[in-house]
Design an enzyme around this catalytic site. Structure first.
Site, PDB file in Angstrom:
ATOM      1  N   LYS A 248       0.838  -1.203   0.000  1.00 48.34           N
ATOM      2  CA  LYS A 248       0.000   0.000   0.000  1.00 48.34           C
ATOM      3  C   LYS A 248       0.882   1.267   0.000  1.00 48.34           C
ATOM      4  O   LYS A 248       0.636   2.208  -0.761  1.00 48.34           O
ATOM      5  CB  LYS A 248      -0.912  -0.007   1.231  1.00 48.34           C
TER       6      LYS A 248
ATOM      7  N   ASP B 150      -7.542   1.161   0.502  1.00 46.83           N
ATOM      8  CA  ASP B 150      -7.710   1.392   1.935  1.00 46.83           C
ATOM      9  C   ASP B 150      -9.156   1.052   2.292  1.00 46.83           C
ATOM     10  O   ASP B 150      -9.879   0.470   1.481  1.00 46.83           O
ATOM     11  CB  ASP B 150      -7.348   2.843   2.312  1.00 46.83           C
TER      12      ASP B 150
END
Ligand code: SF4
Length: 224
Positions: A135, A153
């Site tokens: 991420k 997310d």
């Protein structure tokens, strides 16, 4: 396990996702023309540090901390020049400060030893940095104009499920579905649009479908 929103996407009959993806992006781009990363940074190093500090806290909180942090720590060596306790204190307000300080120091050591003190551009090199997972690497690459994947997310996951773009729960699998669906040129802005729409309109508990530009024909979870 976080709450799933997959079942909500059975409310309304809409066109297949491949036909909806472009109009969804276009309408959200109009609705959230100001959608961009909320972290404040002036260099790849500040971007990397900000993203590393943003785990488990808000961007507002990170910006508050980095405003002072980036005056004191300007280059990788600066993070190693102070006792670890001092760095921990300086990032304390972002939470998980011990782990974050350890990751920052590990990353700075590797930047100095292997990358001439610069943040590497290659995605695989970013992933080698201690404490940098997919991420973080995705956010850094996207902000440098070379998105290698799609940031997932909590907002991106929720909205992708509600919009029927994925039935997966695991962020890595959600990302895989999105990479097959979202045009490559939109990989960087897509998560920003999802995140801002999620914050402003498609709330986790009470989505405001009556205000949503996708509600009438593009969202299978629409309540109107
Ligand atoms: S707010 Fe929009 S995207 Fe969210 S569930 Fe309602 S119609 Fe769908």
């Amino acid at each position: 396990m976080p709450r799933s929103y997959v079942a909500e996407a059975r409310r309304k009959k809409v066109a297949p996702k491949k036909e909806r993806i472009r109009p969804v992006i276009e309408r959200l781009a109009v609705e959230h023309a100001d959608a961009k990363i909320a972290l404040t940074f002036r260099s790849p190093l500040e971007l990397l540090v900000s993203v590393m500090l943003s785990a488990q806290t808000t961007d507002v909180n990170v910006n508050r901390v980095t405003e002072k942090l980036f005056v004191k720590y300007r280059k990788p060596e600066d993070y190693l020049a102070v006792p670890v306790e001092e760095l921990e204190q300086d990032i304390f307000a972002t939470g998980f400060y011990r782990q974050k300080a350890k990751s920052l120091r590990g990353t700075m050591t590797m930047l100095i030893e292997q990358f001439d003190g610069e943040v590497p551009e290659a995605f695989d090199d970013l992933l080698k940095l201690p404490g940098v997972a997919r991420k973080t690497a995705n956010v850094v690459s996207a902000e440098r104009g070379d998105a290698q994947g799609i940031v997932v997310d909590t907002h991106v996951r929720r909205l992708s499920q509600r919009l029927g773009f994925t039935k997966q729960e695991d962020p890595v699998k959600v990302e895989r579905d999105l990479m097959r669906l979202v045009p490559r040129e939109d990989w960087a802005r897509f998560p920003h649009l999802m995140i801002w729409h999620g914050r402003r309109i498609c709330d986790a508990r009470k989505p405001r479908c009556e205000e949503c530009p996708l509600a009438l024909d593009l969202c299978p979870s629409s309540r109107i």
